[in-house]
Design a protein around this motif. Structure first.
Motif, PDB file in Angstrom:
ATOM      1  N   ASP A  15     -50.142  10.852  84.691  1.00 46.33           N
ATOM      2  CA  ASP A  15     -49.956  10.814  86.101  1.00 46.33           C
ATOM      3  C   ASP A  15     -48.799  10.052  86.556  1.00 46.33           C
ATOM      4  O   ASP A  15     -48.320   9.272  85.494  1.00 46.33           O
ATOM      5  CB  ASP A  15     -51.241  10.297  86.836  1.00 46.33           C
ATOM      6  CG  ASP A  15     -51.308  10.589  88.264  1.00 46.33           C
ATOM      7  OD1 ASP A  15     -50.521  11.141  88.931  1.00 46.33           O
ATOM      8  OD2 ASP A  15     -52.589  10.260  88.923  1.00 46.33           O
ATOM      9  N   PHE A  18     -51.165   5.806  89.084  1.00 48.59           N
ATOM     10  CA  PHE A  18     -52.669   5.690  89.095  1.00 48.59           C
ATOM     11  C   PHE A  18     -53.043   4.396  88.532  1.00 48.59           C
ATOM     12  O   PHE A  18     -53.690   4.369  87.265  1.00 48.59           O
ATOM     13  CB  PHE A  18     -53.114   6.830  88.267  1.00 48.59           C
ATOM     14  CG  PHE A  18     -54.425   7.369  88.485  1.00 48.59           C
ATOM     15  CD1 PHE A  18     -55.132   7.497  89.617  1.00 48.59           C
ATOM     16  CD2 PHE A  18     -55.484   7.499  87.244  1.00 48.59           C
ATOM     17  CE1 PHE A  18     -56.426   7.983  89.883  1.00 48.59           C
ATOM     18  CE2 PHE A  18     -56.971   7.839  87.453  1.00 48.59           C
ATOM     19  CZ  PHE A  18     -57.270   7.999  88.768  1.00 48.59           C
ATOM     20  N   PHE A  56     -50.516  14.067  88.367  1.00 49.45           N
ATOM     21  CA  PHE A  56     -51.897  14.681  87.747  1.00 49.45           C
ATOM     22  C   PHE A  56     -51.947  16.302  87.744  1.00 49.45           C
ATOM     23  O   PHE A  56     -52.181  16.764  86.418  1.00 49.45           O
ATOM     24  CB  PHE A  56     -53.205  14.194  88.416  1.00 49.45           C
ATOM     25  CG  PHE A  56     -54.287  14.572  87.897  1.00 49.45           C
ATOM     26  CD1 PHE A  56     -54.754  14.116  86.517  1.00 49.45           C
ATOM     27  CD2 PHE A  56     -55.348  15.320  88.456  1.00 49.45           C
ATOM     28  CE1 PHE A  56     -55.991  14.349  85.878  1.00 49.45           C
ATOM     29  CE2 PHE A  56     -56.464  15.786  87.696  1.00 49.45           C
ATOM     30  CZ  PHE A  56     -56.543  15.208  86.447  1.00 49.45           C
ATOM     31  N   ALA A  73     -54.495  10.899  81.414  1.00 50.71           N
ATOM     32  CA  ALA A  73     -54.114  10.503  83.006  1.00 50.71           C
ATOM     33  C   ALA A  73     -55.168  10.141  83.668  1.00 50.71           C
ATOM     34  O   ALA A  73     -55.708  10.577  84.837  1.00 50.71           O
ATOM     35  CB  ALA A  73     -53.620  11.915  83.834  1.00 50.71           C
ATOM     36  N   GLY A  74     -56.358   9.251  83.060  1.00 52.39           N
ATOM     37  CA  GLY A  74     -57.538   8.929  83.901  1.00 52.39           C
ATOM     38  C   GLY A  74     -58.189  10.359  83.972  1.00 52.39           C
ATOM     39  O   GLY A  74     -58.817  10.598  85.084  1.00 52.39           O
ATOM     40  N   MET A  75     -58.122  11.233  83.161  1.00 53.09           N
ATOM     41  CA  MET A  75     -58.567  12.686  83.369  1.00 53.09           C
ATOM     42  C   MET A  75     -60.191  12.627  82.983  1.00 53.09           C
ATOM     43  O   MET A  75     -60.514  12.414  81.955  1.00 53.09           O
ATOM     44  CB  MET A  75     -58.014  13.554  82.485  1.00 53.09           C
ATOM     45  CG  MET A  75     -58.162  15.003  82.504  1.00 53.09           C
ATOM     46  SD  MET A  75     -57.332  16.090  81.709  1.00 53.09           S
ATOM     47  CE  MET A  75     -57.790  17.690  81.869  1.00 53.09           C
ATOM     48  N   SER A  76     -60.957  13.070  84.062  1.00 52.57           N
ATOM     49  CA  SER A  76     -62.406  13.160  83.855  1.00 52.57           C
ATOM     50  C   SER A  76     -62.655  14.382  82.856  1.00 52.57           C
ATOM     51  O   SER A  76     -62.223  15.408  83.197  1.00 52.57           O
ATOM     52  CB  SER A  76     -63.053  13.351  85.234  1.00 52.57           C
ATOM     53  OG  SER A  76     -62.703  12.376  86.027  1.00 52.57           O
ATOM     54  N   ARG A  81     -63.662  21.800  83.239  1.00 52.51           N
ATOM     55  CA  ARG A  81     -62.341  21.917  82.403  1.00 52.51           C
ATOM     56  C   ARG A  81     -62.554  21.785  80.938  1.00 52.51           C
ATOM     57  O   ARG A  81     -61.730  22.334  80.228  1.00 52.51           O
ATOM     58  CB  ARG A  81     -61.805  20.274  82.482  1.00 52.51           C
ATOM     59  CG  ARG A  81     -61.043  19.921  83.842  1.00 52.51           C
ATOM     60  CD  ARG A  81     -60.778  18.611  84.096  1.00 52.51           C
ATOM     61  NE  ARG A  81     -60.189  18.752  85.584  1.00 52.51           N
ATOM     62  CZ  ARG A  81     -60.168  17.103  86.134  1.00 52.51           C
ATOM     63  NH1 ARG A  81     -60.292  16.455  85.549  1.00 52.51           N
ATOM     64  NH2 ARG A  81     -59.825  17.321  87.435  1.00 52.51           N
ATOM     65  N   LYS A 121     -56.519  13.793  95.626  1.00 56.03           N
ATOM     66  CA  LYS A 121     -55.453  14.303  94.903  1.00 56.03           C
ATOM     67  C   LYS A 121     -55.754  15.781  94.511  1.00 56.03           C
ATOM     68  O   LYS A 121     -56.787  16.018  94.011  1.00 56.03           O
ATOM     69  CB  LYS A 121     -55.309  13.503  93.919  1.00 56.03           C
ATOM     70  CG  LYS A 121     -54.229  13.673  92.913  1.00 56.03           C
ATOM     71  CD  LYS A 121     -54.179  12.520  91.700  1.00 56.03           C
ATOM     72  CE  LYS A 121     -53.949  11.280  92.104  1.00 56.03           C
ATOM     73  NZ  LYS A 121     -53.887  10.362  91.026  1.00 56.03           N
ATOM     74  N   GLY A 123     -56.240  18.794  92.807  1.00 60.44           N
ATOM     75  CA  GLY A 123     -56.879  19.367  91.540  1.00 60.44           C
ATOM     76  C   GLY A 123     -57.707  18.090  90.650  1.00 60.44           C
ATOM     77  O   GLY A 123     -58.202  18.315  89.588  1.00 60.44           O
ATOM     78  N   SER A 124     -58.233  17.057  91.565  1.00 58.92           N
ATOM     79  CA  SER A 124     -58.748  15.897  91.095  1.00 58.92           C
ATOM     80  C   SER A 124     -60.164  16.139  91.304  1.00 58.92           C
ATOM     81  O   SER A 124     -60.888  16.922  92.170  1.00 58.92           O
ATOM     82  CB  SER A 124     -58.304  14.725  91.511  1.00 58.92           C
ATOM     83  OG  SER A 124     -58.795  14.477  92.968  1.00 58.92           O
ATOM     84  N   GLU A 125     -61.039  15.379  90.595  1.00 59.35           N
ATOM     85  CA  GLU A 125     -62.464  15.219  90.781  1.00 59.35           C
ATOM     86  C   GLU A 125     -62.785  14.793  92.362  1.00 59.35           C
ATOM     87  O   GLU A 125     -63.763  15.192  92.895  1.00 59.35           O
ATOM     88  CB  GLU A 125     -63.037  14.077  89.735  1.00 59.35           C
ATOM     89  CG  GLU A 125     -64.212  14.758  89.163  1.00 59.35           C
ATOM     90  CD  GLU A 125     -65.163  13.740  88.397  1.00 59.35           C
ATOM     91  OE1 GLU A 125     -64.757  12.820  88.232  1.00 59.35           O
ATOM     92  OE2 GLU A 125     -66.163  14.188  87.891  1.00 59.35           O
ATOM     93  N   ASP A 165     -60.839   7.629  92.495  1.00 64.26           N
ATOM     94  CA  ASP A 165     -61.576   7.167  91.628  1.00 64.26           C
ATOM     95  C   ASP A 165     -61.684   5.652  91.876  1.00 64.26           C
ATOM     96  O   ASP A 165     -61.041   5.073  92.193  1.00 64.26           O
ATOM     97  CB  ASP A 165     -60.859   7.432  90.089  1.00 64.26           C
ATOM     98  CG  ASP A 165     -61.110   8.777  89.605  1.00 64.26           C
ATOM     99  OD1 ASP A 165     -61.416   9.507  90.496  1.00 64.26           O
ATOM    100  OD2 ASP A 165     -60.877   8.974  88.600  1.00 64.26           O
ATOM    101  N   TYR A 191     -63.480   9.223  81.516  1.00 63.58           N
ATOM    102  CA  TYR A 191     -62.087   9.600  80.915  1.00 63.58           C
ATOM    103  C   TYR A 191     -62.013  10.195  79.660  1.00 63.58           C
ATOM    104  O   TYR A 191     -62.579   9.428  78.865  1.00 63.58           O
ATOM    105  CB  TYR A 191     -61.152   8.641  81.480  1.00 63.58           C
ATOM    106  CG  TYR A 191     -61.159   8.084  82.912  1.00 63.58           C
ATOM    107  CD1 TYR A 191     -61.482   9.012  84.031  1.00 63.58           C
ATOM    108  CD2 TYR A 191     -60.563   7.194  83.120  1.00 63.58           C
ATOM    109  CE1 TYR A 191     -61.148   8.598  85.317  1.00 63.58           C
ATOM    110  CE2 TYR A 191     -60.119   6.476  84.711  1.00 63.58           C
ATOM    111  CZ  TYR A 191     -60.788   7.379  85.608  1.00 63.58           C
ATOM    112  OH  TYR A 191     -60.538   7.170  86.732  1.00 63.58           O
TER     113      TYR A 191
HETATM  114  N1  GLN Z   1     -60.400  11.415  87.320  1.00 63.82           N
HETATM  115  C1  GLN Z   1     -59.845  12.199  88.206  1.00 63.82           C
HETATM  116  C2  GLN Z   1     -59.529  13.614  87.631  1.00 63.82           C
HETATM  117  O1  GLN Z   1     -59.859  13.770  86.301  1.00 63.82           O
HETATM  118  C3  GLN Z   1     -58.671  11.787  88.934  1.00 63.82           C
HETATM  119  C4  GLN Z   1     -57.362  11.373  87.939  1.00 63.82           C
HETATM  120  C5  GLN Z   1     -55.972  11.106  88.415  1.00 63.82           C
HETATM  121  O2  GLN Z   1     -56.009  11.165  89.673  1.00 63.82           O
HETATM  122  N2  GLN Z   1     -55.129  10.926  87.465  1.00 63.82           N
HETATM  123  O3  GLN Z   1     -59.968  14.473  88.608  1.00 63.82           O
END
Ligand code: GLN
Length: 232
Positions: A15, A18, A56, A73-76, A81, A121, A123-125, A165, A191
């Motif tokens: 990202d 973030f 992201f 990327a702090g990706m959940s 997914r 954001k 595409g984000s959670e 988040d 993540y």
């Molecule tokens: N954790 C959130 C997700 O994966 C947001 C990640 C982000 O914004 N980089 O959707």
């Protein structure tokens, strides 16, 4: 443990803004928990990374089209997914929360969002969560590409609230970013580091192996402390 990733170079997407997971420091260097983790794991496992700070949604698209080998990327880690990506072991627990401008006295709960626009954001959670309750509470969700732009949108009054988040919102608020958190944390996913399903398994194995080493030798805790001590 020597993995097949040794000696290789991998393009890794992330990202843009973030914090505290990835952000530019005062000198313009890309730093943060994700950056320190991937560099420490690469050192440990003997591979090289070429970091691409794409945003992201763009990072996920770059991975899907094989322009990069992995995403941190702090990706959940979500079930949705997991159909297209393979994830590492989880490395950080997270979830979604709502924030408003510091001086906003009107929005204190989801009920107060009726007829309003919020941002999250693309595409984000956070976006999925906001959309999942938008009908029930009668608000509109505006998708933006990065957290900094989302926060600016709220401060400018174009959106009344942002869904992001909670570790990221908490860090920003601790840095006086002009927002305040007004709701409880929503249950969220942890993540993980992602590769395309069935691809770059050498890199994934090396990530897991390196992460286990950093957890065992205290370096993982040191990285978290470095970025989180101030905000907790
Ligand atoms: N954790 C959130 C997700 O994966 C947001 C990640 C982000 O914004 N980089 O959707």
């Amino acid at each position: 443990q020597v993995t097949d990733a040794k000696g290789k170079t991998f393009a890794i997407a992330t990202d843009t803004t973030f914090a505290p997971f990835e952000f530019r420091d005062g000198s313009g260097n890309l730093v943060g928990i994700d950056m320190d983790l991937i560099h420490a794991i690469a050192d440990e496992e003997g591979f090289t990374v070429d970091i691409k700070s794409l945003g992201f949604d763009a990072a996920l698209q770059a991975l899907q089209s094989n322009q990069v080998a992995g995403v941190i990327a702090g990706m959940s880690i979500t079930d949705e997914r997991k159909k297209i990506f393979d994830f590492s072991e989880p490395y950080f627990d997270s979830g979604v929360q709502m924030a408003v401008a510091k001086n906003n006295q009107d929005i204190k709960s989801y009920e107060d969002l009726k007829g309003k626009t919020v941002t999250a954001k693309r595409g984000s959670e956070g976006e999925s969560f906001a959309k999942s309750i938008a009908g029930q509470y009668g608000f509109t969700v505006k998708a933006l590409a990065d957290s900094a732009t989302m926060y600016d949108d709220v401060k400018a009054g174009n959106s009344v609230a942002v869904f992001d988040d909670y570790p990221v919102l908490a860090y920003g608020v601790s840095q006086n970013n002009g927002l305040k958190i007004v709701t409880d944390k929503e249950q969220g996913s942890s993540y993980g580091f992602a590769v395309n399903k069935g691809q770059n398994q050498d890199l994934l194995a090396a990530f897991n192996d390196g992460l286990a080493t950093l957890k065992a030798n205290g370096e993982y805790d040191a990285i978290l402390d470095k970025y989180l001590a101030k905000s907790e």
